[in-house]
Design a protein around this motif. Structure first.
Motif, PDB file in Angstrom:
ATOM      1  N   ALA A 107     -69.184 -46.952-151.969  1.00 34.37           N
ATOM      2  CA  ALA A 107     -68.063 -47.887-151.811  1.00 34.37           C
ATOM      3  C   ALA A 107     -67.863 -48.762-153.042  1.00 34.37           C
ATOM      4  CB  ALA A 107     -68.292 -48.772-150.585  1.00 34.37           C
ATOM      5  N   ASP A 108     -68.907 -48.890-153.857  1.00 37.75           N
ATOM      6  CA  ASP A 108     -68.842 -49.749-155.047  1.00 37.75           C
ATOM      7  C   ASP A 108     -68.315 -48.946-156.232  1.00 37.75           C
ATOM      8  OD1 ASP A 108     -69.108 -51.965-156.621  1.00 37.75           O
ATOM      9  OD2 ASP A 108     -71.247 -51.681-157.000  1.00 37.75           O
ATOM     10  N   PHE A 109     -67.025 -48.613-156.167  1.00 41.00           N
ATOM     11  CA  PHE A 109     -66.412 -47.777-157.200  1.00 41.00           C
ATOM     12  C   PHE A 109     -64.993 -48.281-157.457  1.00 41.00           C
ATOM     13  CE2 PHE A 109     -63.882 -44.183-158.654  1.00 41.00           C
ATOM     14  CZ  PHE A 109     -64.684 -43.614-159.621  1.00 41.00           C
ATOM     15  N   ASP A 110     -64.595 -48.285-158.711  1.00 39.25           N
ATOM     16  CA  ASP A 110     -63.259 -48.751-159.071  1.00 39.25           C
ATOM     17  C   ASP A 110     -62.504 -47.617-159.775  1.00 39.25           C
ATOM     18  OD1 ASP A 110     -60.977 -50.049-159.864  1.00 39.25           O
ATOM     19  OD2 ASP A 110     -62.009 -51.752-160.786  1.00 39.25           O
ATOM     20  N   CYS A 111     -61.436 -47.144-159.150  1.00 35.00           N
ATOM     21  CA  CYS A 111     -60.667 -46.044-159.724  1.00 35.00           C
ATOM     22  C   CYS A 111     -59.763 -46.503-160.864  1.00 35.00           C
ATOM     23  CB  CYS A 111     -59.811 -45.376-158.644  1.00 35.00           C
ATOM     24  SG  CYS A 111     -58.599 -46.478-157.880  1.00 35.00           S
ATOM     25  N   GLY A 112     -59.670 -47.828-161.061  1.00 33.61           N
ATOM     26  CA  GLY A 112     -58.854 -48.348-162.164  1.00 33.61           C
ATOM     27  C   GLY A 112     -57.397 -48.587-161.761  1.00 33.61           C
ATOM     28  N   LYS A 113     -56.632 -49.088-162.708  1.00 28.14           N
ATOM     29  CA  LYS A 113     -55.209 -49.390-162.477  1.00 28.14           C
ATOM     30  C   LYS A 113     -54.345 -48.197-162.819  1.00 28.14           C
ATOM     31  CE  LYS A 113     -56.574 -53.659-161.749  1.00 28.14           C
ATOM     32  NZ  LYS A 113     -56.685 -54.173-160.369  1.00 28.14           N
ATOM     33  N   LEU A 114     -53.047 -48.356-162.582  1.00 25.69           N
ATOM     34  CA  LEU A 114     -52.088 -47.322-162.947  1.00 25.69           C
ATOM     35  C   LEU A 114     -51.561 -47.492-164.358  1.00 25.69           C
ATOM     36  CD1 LEU A 114     -50.036 -46.886-159.663  1.00 25.69           C
ATOM     37  CD2 LEU A 114     -51.308 -45.104-160.853  1.00 25.69           C
ATOM     38  N   THR A 115     -52.065 -48.486-165.061  1.00 30.56           N
ATOM     39  CA  THR A 115     -51.579 -48.770-166.408  1.00 30.56           C
ATOM     40  C   THR A 115     -51.807 -47.594-167.358  1.00 30.56           C
ATOM     41  OG1 THR A 115     -52.230 -51.061-166.035  1.00 30.56           O
ATOM     42  CG2 THR A 115     -51.686 -50.456-168.281  1.00 30.56           C
ATOM     43  N   ILE A 116     -50.767 -47.274-168.130  1.00 34.90           N
ATOM     44  CA  ILE A 116     -50.844 -46.195-169.119  1.00 34.90           C
ATOM     45  C   ILE A 116     -51.125 -46.790-170.485  1.00 34.90           C
ATOM     46  CG2 ILE A 116     -49.642 -44.274-170.205  1.00 34.90           C
ATOM     47  CD1 ILE A 116     -50.218 -43.901-167.223  1.00 34.90           C
ATOM     48  N   SER A 117     -52.194 -46.332-171.127  1.00 39.23           N
ATOM     49  CA  SER A 117     -52.564 -46.881-172.440  1.00 39.23           C
ATOM     50  C   SER A 117     -51.741 -46.224-173.546  1.00 39.23           C
ATOM     51  CB  SER A 117     -54.055 -46.657-172.695  1.00 39.23           C
ATOM     52  OG  SER A 117     -54.383 -45.289-172.579  1.00 39.23           O
TER      53      SER A 117
END
Length: 387
Positions: free
Chosen positions: A377-387
């Motif tokens: 559960a301690d996981f971050d898939c990140g944002k939708l921001t495009i670099s």
């Protein structure tokens, strides 16, 4: 029949399919979602959503609206809620533009056509697409096209239900879980008026034969509950007979993901099509939401980039799509493999028949198993921001 052009076709309007479409929409990329049924399906009743799911839902911009309708459980620092599947699907669908979803659209065949895929539907329609994404569940047509085998039977059955109480249910906002010999059951409050319950067990050959006899299935379930609270037992005893449908639990052998093709050219899979899994960690839907954010981001990075050479737009775009899907597959392969493996292991331990394993589970392995759950559960898939 002439093929209808579509930039991106997503097969399956479940959690993964709608979330992927919404992620692409947030980036300004249109997609078409195909659903074989006549409307949104809500089989499974509810999803247990952990911190990793809420990070994905926040990235998609729907987290707060869903939080308002579902009670937070007492779970320390982690955000855990039991979310009605129908509500989640409707919340995702509501944010999509008109014309994004097409119902009664069963995929029967997939063909190659140069840089495109031809998707044949049961009604005779042919769609010509640059990107094909399979979010079509355990019996995925797209996963089959990629070479994956049918999901394997885990040797266990499950029954799930959601009980409604007009005057309030009286359950505390806790995750309740009970174990017997070869059986696991639990109950989770959804909000003030709804409680989700589930039972999974390893059936005998006789019990498998009674799968469609709901009255006998209910008797079997009640006889196997073991030591549960009176409140939890009453929840199941009073549930309508029509809800006692036992379903086989299926999973993908983890080594298939390491050796197989999660993506191939301009085709990939996500959600249950990628990682059909036993429900022992409550992470199947959570990881499907992670898939959606990562996939939308990886596609956005390549589709929003301009072609490198004039006159090579089609070829260049196909190459970029392939690279984007490969990046997605690489990011999700190990996560999906671990999800399937750990869920199966936890389920095996929790539903063990043996006296020694039961003793170890109840006295020595509780912290070990909860550690597995919290780590997933301690996981971050990140944002939708495009670099």
């Amino acid at each position: 029949m002439e093929a209808v052009p579509e930039d991106i076709v997503i097969v399956g309007a479940g959690v993964a399919g709608l979330a992927t479409s919404l992620g692409l929409h947030r980036l300004g990329i249109r997609s078409l979602v195909l659903e074989s049924s006549e409307n949104l399906r809500s089989a499974g009743y509810c999803l247990t959503t952990f911190t990793n799911a809420w990070k994905a839902l926040d990235a998609l911009g729907v987290g707060d609206s869903i939080r308002q309708q579902h009670e937070r459980l007492r779970s320390g620092e982690h955000e855990v809620r039991c979310v009605k599947r129908k509500f989640l699907l409707e919340a995702l669908a509501k944010e999509l533009p008109t014309g994004t979803r097409r119902f009664s659209s069963k995929v029967v065949c997939i063909e190659e056509s140069g840089f495109f895929k031809l998707v044949h539907l049961a009604d005779g329609t042919i769609l010509k697409t640059k990107v094909l994404i399979g979010c079509d569940g355990v019996n995925s047509v797209v996963a089959n096209w990629l070479g994956f085998k049918k999901a394997a039977f885990a040797g266990r059955l499950a029954i799930r239900g959601c009980a409604e109480f007009e005057g309030g249910h009286g359950f505390e906002p806790n995750f309740m879980q009970f174990f017997g010999k070869g059986v696991r059951s639990g109950a989770i409050p959804v909000n003030d008026n709804s409680v989700y319950w589930h039972v999974t067990w390893t059936p005998s050959s006789k019990e498998e034969e009674l799968e469609q006899d709901r009255a006998k299935v209910k008797q079997i379930v009640l006889s196997k509950l073991g030591k549960v609270t009176e409140q939890a037992r009453a929840l199941i005893e009073n549930y309508e007979l029509d809800g006692f449908i036992s379903l086989p639990l299926r999973f993908r052998h983890p080594w298939e993901l390491l050796w197989g093709n999660i993506s191939k050219g301009n085709v990939c899979i996500a959600g249950d099509a990628l990682h059909p899994v036993t429900p022992d960690l409550g992470q199947g839907g959570c990881c499907a939401l992670e898939d959606a954010v990562v996939l939308a981001r990886c596609l956005g990075e390549v589709l929003l980039r301009k072609p490198t050479e004039k006159g090579e737009e089609e070829k260049d775009e196909h190459k970029r799509i392939e690279m984007g899907l490969k990046k997605y597959a690489k990011e999700r392969a190990w996560r999906s493999t671990k999800l399937i493996s750990v869920s199966y292991l936890v389920g095996f331990i929790q539903e063990s028949h043996g006296n020694m394993m039961t003793f170890l589970r109840d006295n020595a392995l509780a912290g070990f198993l909860s550690g597995f759950l919290l780590k997933m559960a301690d996981f971050d898939c990140g944002k939708l921001t495009i670099s």
